[in-house]
Design a protein around this motif. Structure first.
Motif, PDB file in Angstrom:
ATOM      1  N   ARG A 135     -20.672  -2.515 -13.584  1.00 34.19           N
ATOM      2  CA  ARG A 135     -22.304  -2.780 -14.243  1.00 34.19           C
ATOM      3  C   ARG A 135     -23.244  -2.327 -12.644  1.00 34.19           C
ATOM      4  NH1 ARG A 135     -22.892  -7.275 -12.419  1.00 34.19           N
ATOM      5  NH2 ARG A 135     -21.311  -7.249 -11.023  1.00 34.19           N
ATOM      6  N   LEU A 136     -22.751  -1.637 -11.828  1.00 38.28           N
ATOM      7  CA  LEU A 136     -24.016  -1.723 -10.514  1.00 38.28           C
ATOM      8  C   LEU A 136     -24.151  -0.337 -10.884  1.00 38.28           C
ATOM      9  CD1 LEU A 136     -23.368  -4.688  -8.169  1.00 38.28           C
ATOM     10  CD2 LEU A 136     -25.376  -4.749 -10.139  1.00 38.28           C
ATOM     11  N   PRO A 137     -25.083   0.198  -9.600  1.00 33.57           N
ATOM     12  CA  PRO A 137     -25.122   1.409  -9.819  1.00 33.57           C
ATOM     13  C   PRO A 137     -24.119   2.186  -8.502  1.00 33.57           C
ATOM     14  CG  PRO A 137     -27.748   0.349  -9.450  1.00 33.57           C
ATOM     15  CD  PRO A 137     -26.262  -0.186  -9.927  1.00 33.57           C
ATOM     16  N   LEU A 138     -23.602   1.776  -8.402  1.00 31.76           N
ATOM     17  CA  LEU A 138     -22.207   2.300  -7.345  1.00 31.76           C
ATOM     18  C   LEU A 138     -21.035   2.802  -7.709  1.00 31.76           C
ATOM     19  CD1 LEU A 138     -22.856  -1.586  -5.298  1.00 31.76           C
ATOM     20  CD2 LEU A 138     -23.316   0.448  -4.822  1.00 31.76           C
ATOM     21  N   THR A 139     -20.332   3.217  -6.922  1.00 29.40           N
ATOM     22  CA  THR A 139     -19.207   3.940  -7.014  1.00 29.40           C
ATOM     23  C   THR A 139     -18.495   4.146  -5.442  1.00 29.40           C
ATOM     24  OG1 THR A 139     -20.124   6.205  -7.789  1.00 29.40           O
ATOM     25  CG2 THR A 139     -18.231   6.564  -7.126  1.00 29.40           C
ATOM     26  N   LYS A 140     -17.019   3.428  -6.000  1.00 34.21           N
ATOM     27  CA  LYS A 140     -16.363   3.036  -5.113  1.00 34.21           C
ATOM     28  C   LYS A 140     -15.326   4.397  -4.800  1.00 34.21           C
ATOM     29  CE  LYS A 140     -13.332  -0.875  -5.669  1.00 34.21           C
ATOM     30  NZ  LYS A 140     -13.639  -2.137  -5.395  1.00 34.21           N
ATOM     31  N   TYR A 141     -14.253   4.499  -3.480  1.00 32.93           N
ATOM     32  CA  TYR A 141     -13.886   5.893  -3.367  1.00 32.93           C
ATOM     33  C   TYR A 141     -12.619   5.546  -2.958  1.00 32.93           C
ATOM     34  CZ  TYR A 141     -18.072   9.034  -4.119  1.00 32.93           C
ATOM     35  OH  TYR A 141     -18.704   9.459  -4.783  1.00 32.93           O
ATOM     36  N   PHE A 142     -11.362   5.092  -3.832  1.00 34.88           N
ATOM     37  CA  PHE A 142      -9.549   4.952  -3.264  1.00 34.88           C
ATOM     38  C   PHE A 142      -9.513   5.936  -2.042  1.00 34.88           C
ATOM     39  CE2 PHE A 142     -10.495   3.375  -7.231  1.00 34.88           C
ATOM     40  CZ  PHE A 142      -9.803   1.513  -7.599  1.00 34.88           C
ATOM     41  N   PHE A 143      -9.009   5.193  -0.922  1.00 42.66           N
ATOM     42  CA  PHE A 143      -8.569   6.259   0.206  1.00 42.66           C
ATOM     43  C   PHE A 143      -7.462   5.527   0.897  1.00 42.66           C
ATOM     44  CE2 PHE A 143      -8.570   6.848   4.565  1.00 42.66           C
ATOM     45  CZ  PHE A 143      -9.231   8.454   4.650  1.00 42.66           C
ATOM     46  N   PHE A 144      -6.559   6.696   0.191  1.00 41.18           N
ATOM     47  CA  PHE A 144      -4.598   6.024   0.732  1.00 41.18           C
ATOM     48  C   PHE A 144      -4.414   6.815   1.803  1.00 41.18           C
ATOM     49  CE2 PHE A 144      -5.343   5.045  -3.533  1.00 41.18           C
ATOM     50  CZ  PHE A 144      -3.866   4.496  -4.074  1.00 41.18           C
ATOM     51  N   PRO A 145      -4.457   5.842   2.615  1.00 42.22           N
ATOM     52  CA  PRO A 145      -3.444   6.304   4.138  1.00 42.22           C
ATOM     53  C   PRO A 145      -2.281   7.481   3.428  1.00 42.22           C
ATOM     54  CG  PRO A 145      -3.514   4.191   4.109  1.00 42.22           C
ATOM     55  CD  PRO A 145      -4.070   4.266   3.346  1.00 42.22           C
ATOM     56  N   GLY A 146      -1.568   8.119   3.972  1.00 39.36           N
ATOM     57  CA  GLY A 146       0.043   9.049   3.702  1.00 39.36           C
ATOM     58  C   GLY A 146       0.129   9.715   5.081  1.00 39.36           C
ATOM     59  N   TYR A 147       1.369   9.755   4.613  1.00 41.41           N
ATOM     60  CA  TYR A 147       2.160  11.324   5.156  1.00 41.41           C
ATOM     61  C   TYR A 147       1.889  12.125   5.335  1.00 41.41           C
ATOM     62  CZ  TYR A 147       4.977   6.348   6.496  1.00 41.41           C
ATOM     63  OH  TYR A 147       5.261   4.837   6.804  1.00 41.41           O
ATOM     64  N   THR A 148       1.190  12.678   4.422  1.00 41.96           N
ATOM     65  CA  THR A 148       1.213  14.419   3.782  1.00 41.96           C
ATOM     66  C   THR A 148      -0.314  14.435   4.253  1.00 41.96           C
ATOM     67  OG1 THR A 148       0.709  14.316   2.232  1.00 41.96           O
ATOM     68  CG2 THR A 148       3.204  14.545   2.331  1.00 41.96           C
ATOM     69  N   SER A 149      -0.701  15.750   4.299  1.00 41.08           N
ATOM     70  CA  SER A 149      -1.895  16.267   4.208  1.00 41.08           C
ATOM     71  C   SER A 149      -2.411  16.256   2.682  1.00 41.08           C
ATOM     72  CB  SER A 149      -2.134  17.522   4.918  1.00 41.08           C
ATOM     73  OG  SER A 149      -1.091  18.370   3.889  1.00 41.08           O
ATOM     74  N   GLY A 150      -4.127  15.609   2.962  1.00 43.11           N
ATOM     75  CA  GLY A 150      -4.249  15.511   1.744  1.00 43.11           C
ATOM     76  C   GLY A 150      -4.624  14.132   1.045  1.00 43.11           C
ATOM     77  N   THR A 151      -3.921  13.234   1.898  1.00 41.33           N
ATOM     78  CA  THR A 151      -4.085  11.693   1.819  1.00 41.33           C
ATOM     79  C   THR A 151      -4.825  11.788   3.312  1.00 41.33           C
ATOM     80  OG1 THR A 151      -1.952  11.312   3.722  1.00 41.33           O
ATOM     81  CG2 THR A 151      -1.876  11.778   1.498  1.00 41.33           C
ATOM     82  N   GLY A 152      -5.441  10.132   3.327  1.00 40.92           N
ATOM     83  CA  GLY A 152      -6.139   9.681   4.381  1.00 40.92           C
ATOM     84  C   GLY A 152      -5.840  10.018   6.183  1.00 40.92           C
ATOM     85  N   GLY A 153      -3.955  10.156   6.045  1.00 42.65           N
ATOM     86  CA  GLY A 153      -3.246  10.747   7.146  1.00 42.65           C
ATOM     87  C   GLY A 153      -2.550   8.610   8.097  1.00 42.65           C
ATOM     88  N   LEU A 154      -3.026   8.778   9.617  1.00 44.75           N
ATOM     89  CA  LEU A 154      -2.011   7.355   9.519  1.00 44.75           C
ATOM     90  C   LEU A 154      -2.677   6.947  10.800  1.00 44.75           C
ATOM     91  CD1 LEU A 154       1.447   8.127   9.380  1.00 44.75           C
ATOM     92  CD2 LEU A 154       1.002   6.701   8.115  1.00 44.75           C
ATOM     93  N   LEU A 155      -3.178   5.239  10.533  1.00 47.50           N
ATOM     94  CA  LEU A 155      -3.643   4.974  11.806  1.00 47.50           C
ATOM     95  C   LEU A 155      -3.108   5.432  13.845  1.00 47.50           C
ATOM     96  CD1 LEU A 155      -5.294   1.610  10.785  1.00 47.50           C
ATOM     97  CD2 LEU A 155      -6.451   3.523  11.579  1.00 47.50           C
TER      98      LEU A 155
END
Ligand code: TRH
Length: 384
Positions: A135-155
């Motif tokens: 409904r709203l003029p907003l975009t949500k992005y999915f950010f995935f942590p992960g074990y490989t480059s190309g993901t969000g990595g690890l804390l």
């Protein structure tokens, strides 16, 4: 960098357990203390937060801790101006009024859903995908942590490896004293146990009791206490209690603050961990671990378990791999695994290569990147 000048809001809804707040808190303090960002952390259960970080006051609407503005997330939600970067931890659904305020802000905030960690291969394909609001003029992005480059990595903190190395070099004697324990003699295996209720637990305790060398198992107070009480045939257990059965010494610890728990993982020779955050911390600890995945309907967690096992055992020799796989799968109730006595005996036989592998493992995690860095880079790109 624009992301560094932006304000950040992180929303955390504590569903159950400590993973949601544990991860949100590591993220918030990493962004604030290492990156110098202005971070507000909205949490709907300050009691759970207080358990992992006792400096948190459970009744304060707003408090500053480790450079983070910690705010109680209450309903109806306070009328506040949204930050320029909004992180929704684990799809926790932002308050409607806040969402509306986001939609009229110019430019609209960078809105990110921080997802659960998985070692499954599809993660890299989904990382960073946009999802327009219906409904709203907003975009949500999915950010995935992960074990490989190309993901969000690890804390991980920037100085994590150095701090752990310094702790090990200094010897853990002072740490053990702080917990009211002696340092382990060379022949003893010291194990930490953080787990959900688990049908495999009694057989594991039996195996430890029958071990040819001493095993000390340290259990922070939590969900396995009733099972331990039954196995020991005692009327109750609380922090400080200690019982011996054969080779096994079982000691109950108080629930520790998050930093002290990290040090426990560094100091023990084997760590049983669960969920998401303790699993990652046990990997950074460079010690052998056994992971209990968060149980999901339809045994979906077995796929997650096998995905991490496949990554974790790459480069480990065949016999040690078999021992690790069998123990993890048996611990997670997978069918067609050897019984626990066999799993434990095989793990003991392979203990040396498994320890060697665990010591080298953090280097293999490094290419995935640190989640706070990848997140700031991601936001920077969106703010361009
Ligand atoms: O508590 P968990 O089972 O959390 C889970 C998982 O994150 C799961 O993926 C999620 O879906 C579910 O919650 C809702 O396990 P986890 O993730 O290891 O979090 C535990 C946190 O508690 C972690 O930050 C470490 C911390 N901890 C302490 O601070 N002190 C302690 O004594 C112990 C045992 C843990």
């Amino acid at each position: 960098m624009r992301a560094m000048r932006a304000t950040w809001d992180i929303f955390c809804n504590v569903v159950d357990n400590y993973g949601d707040i544990g991860i949100a808190w590591r993220l918030a303090r990493g962004l604030a203390t290492e990156q110098g960002l202005a971070v507000r952390l909205w949490v709907d259960d300050l009691h759970a937060f207080h358990r992992i970080w006792p400096a948190i006051a459970v009744d304060a609407d707003r408090q500053t801790c480790e450079g983070v503005a910690v705010c109680a997330w209450r309903m109806p939600f306070a009328a506040v101006r949204p930050a320029q970067v909004v992180i929704e931890a684990f799809g926790c659904a932002l308050p409607e009024s806040y969402l509306t305020a986001m939609s009229v802000q110019a430019p609209p905030p960078v809105w990110i859903n921080l997802e659960y960690l998985s070692a499954e291969p599809w993660v890299a394909e989904h990382h960073g995908l946009p999802s327009p609001h219906p409904r709203l003029p907003l975009t949500k992005y999915f950010f995935f942590p992960g074990y490989t480059s190309g993901t969000g990595g690890l804390l991980a903190e920037a100085d994590l490896v150095e701090r752990r190395t310094a702790f090990i070099c200094a010897g853990a004697a002072a740490f053990w004293r702080q917990l009211g324990l002696d340092a382990p003699p060379p022949e003893e295996l010291r194990v930490s146990l953080f787990a959900y209720e688990n049908p495999a637990l009694p057989a594991l305790l039996d195996a430890w009791a029958a071990d040819t060398h001493p095993v000390t198992c340290l259990v922070p107070e939590g969900r396995v206490i009733p099972q331990l009480t039954t196995w020991l045939s005692v009327s109750g257990l609380r922090a400080g209690d200690e019982h011996r059965r054969g080779a096994l010494r079982l000691r109950i610890l108080p629930f520790l603050d998050q930093d002290t728990y990290d040090r426990l993982l560094w100091a023990c020779g084997l760590n049983f961990v669960r969920g998401e955050d303790s699993c990652v911390r046990a990997q950074w600890a460079a010690r052998p671990l056994v992971w209990q995945a968060y149980p999901q309907a339809g045994a979906a967690h077995w796929a997650k378990l096998d995905a991490l096992l496949a990554r974790y055992t790459a480069g480990l020799d065949a016999a040690a791999t078999r021992a690790v796989v069998a123990l993890w799968q048996r611990w997670n109730g997978q069918p067609d695994t050897p019984d626990m006595a066999q799993c434990w005996a095989a793990w003991r036989t392979q203990q040396n290569p498994i320890e060697h592998h665990a010591r080298a493992w953090p280097e293999r995690l490094a290419p995935a990147g640190r989640l706070t860095d990848t997140l700031v880079d991601f936001v920077e790109n969106k703010l361009k």
